[in-house]
Design an enzyme around this catalytic site. Structure first.
Site, short mmCIF file in Angstrom:
data_model
loop_
_atom_site.label_atom_id
_atom_site.label_comp_id
_atom_site.label_asym_id
_atom_site.label_seq_id
_atom_site.Cartn_x
_atom_site.Cartn_y
_atom_site.Cartn_z
N TYR A 141 0.82 -1.21 0.00
CA TYR A 141 0.00 0.00 0.00
C TYR A 141 0.86 1.27 0.00
O TYR A 141 0.61 2.19 -0.79
CB TYR A 141 -0.97 -0.01 1.18
CG TYR A 141 -2.29 -0.72 0.90
CD1 TYR A 141 -2.35 -1.77 -0.02
CD2 TYR A 141 -3.46 -0.35 1.53
CE1 TYR A 141 -3.54 -2.43 -0.27
CE2 TYR A 141 -4.67 -1.01 1.28
CZ TYR A 141 -4.70 -2.04 0.38
OH TYR A 141 -5.89 -2.69 0.12
N GLU A 148 1.80 6.47 -6.96
CA GLU A 148 0.72 7.33 -7.45
C GLU A 148 1.08 8.81 -7.26
O GLU A 148 0.89 9.64 -8.17
CB GLU A 148 -0.58 7.01 -6.71
CG GLU A 148 -1.15 5.63 -7.05
CD GLU A 148 -2.29 5.24 -6.12
OE1 GLU A 148 -3.02 6.13 -5.65
OE2 GLU A 148 -2.43 4.04 -5.84
#
Length: 216
Positions: A141, A148
């Site tokens: 994660y 991102e």
């Protein structure tokens, strides 16, 4: 098997296979091409499975799953925006290290998550799969979120130069939109949004694995 469960098994099974295609393509091309590996290799499969996952927002809205609809929409929108706008829409990002990290972080997560859902729906207990579902997110994660953010950060120069998605005044709606400014605001908010999701996953991990780990 009731219709709802049969549908969800089918949906999650198809998504699992789609993400496996993405991961297989990525691994094969990374081995064959090394650092020359690019996002374009997995583009079609990745965009397809990610857009198709909007079904999960609909599932939450109509009560097929227990996931809060707002949370499902926020997660889907965040991923899809990054994929289609910051990555797919910016050619220079296609061969970046951030794109590679994003593809692998997403794909590894999903080839575990969707089969775990299928097993749960079928009442199949797999300790290994459950452990993996609530453990691999710990490193993946942050890696995915970091990738991102890097892609969005790098997209700003291209967006500013090309006036990407810009809406300029004057116009009939008396509304202006500057995409680089939007990206800057999103980059500020992203760590807080990520913290909420990450904390939720740790709470789920304690719920699913905590008792067993304490006994061992």
């Amino acid at each position: 098997m009731e219709m709802r469960r049969a549908y969800l098994v089918g949906y999650n099974g198809v998504e699992a296979m789609g993400w496996m295609v993405v991961l297989t393509l990525a691994v094969r091309c990374a081995v064959e091409r090394g650092r020359s590996w690019t996002y374009d290799v997995v583009r079609d499969a990745l965009v397809t499975v990610q857009i198709a996952s909007f079904a999960e927002v609909l599932h939450a809205l109509i009560g097929l799953t227990r996931t809060p609809a707002a949370a499902a929409l926020m997660q889907w929108a965040g991923r899809t925006h990054c994929l289609l706008c910051a990555l797919d829409g910016v050619r220079s990002n296609h061969s970046s290290d951030a794109a590679t990290v994003l593809v692998f972080a997403w794909a590894i997560t999903e080839v575990i998550r969707y089969p775990a859902y299928v097993c749960g729906l079928l009442g199949i207990e797999s300790k290994a799969l459950t452990w993996a579902r609530y453990t691999v997110f710990v490193p993946l994660y942050p890696l995915g979120a970091g990738a991102e953010m890097k892609l969005m950060y790098d997209a700003r120069a291209h967006a500013r130069r090309t006036k990407m998605y810009a809406i300029e005044m004057p116009n009939a709606y008396n509304f202006a939109f500057d995409y680089p400014t939007f990206l800057n605001a999103l980059l500020v908010l992203y760590p807080f949004l990520f913290h909420g999701l990450y904390s939720y996953m740790f709470a789920q991990r304690r719920k699913k694995l905590g008792g067993k780990e304490k006994q061992s």
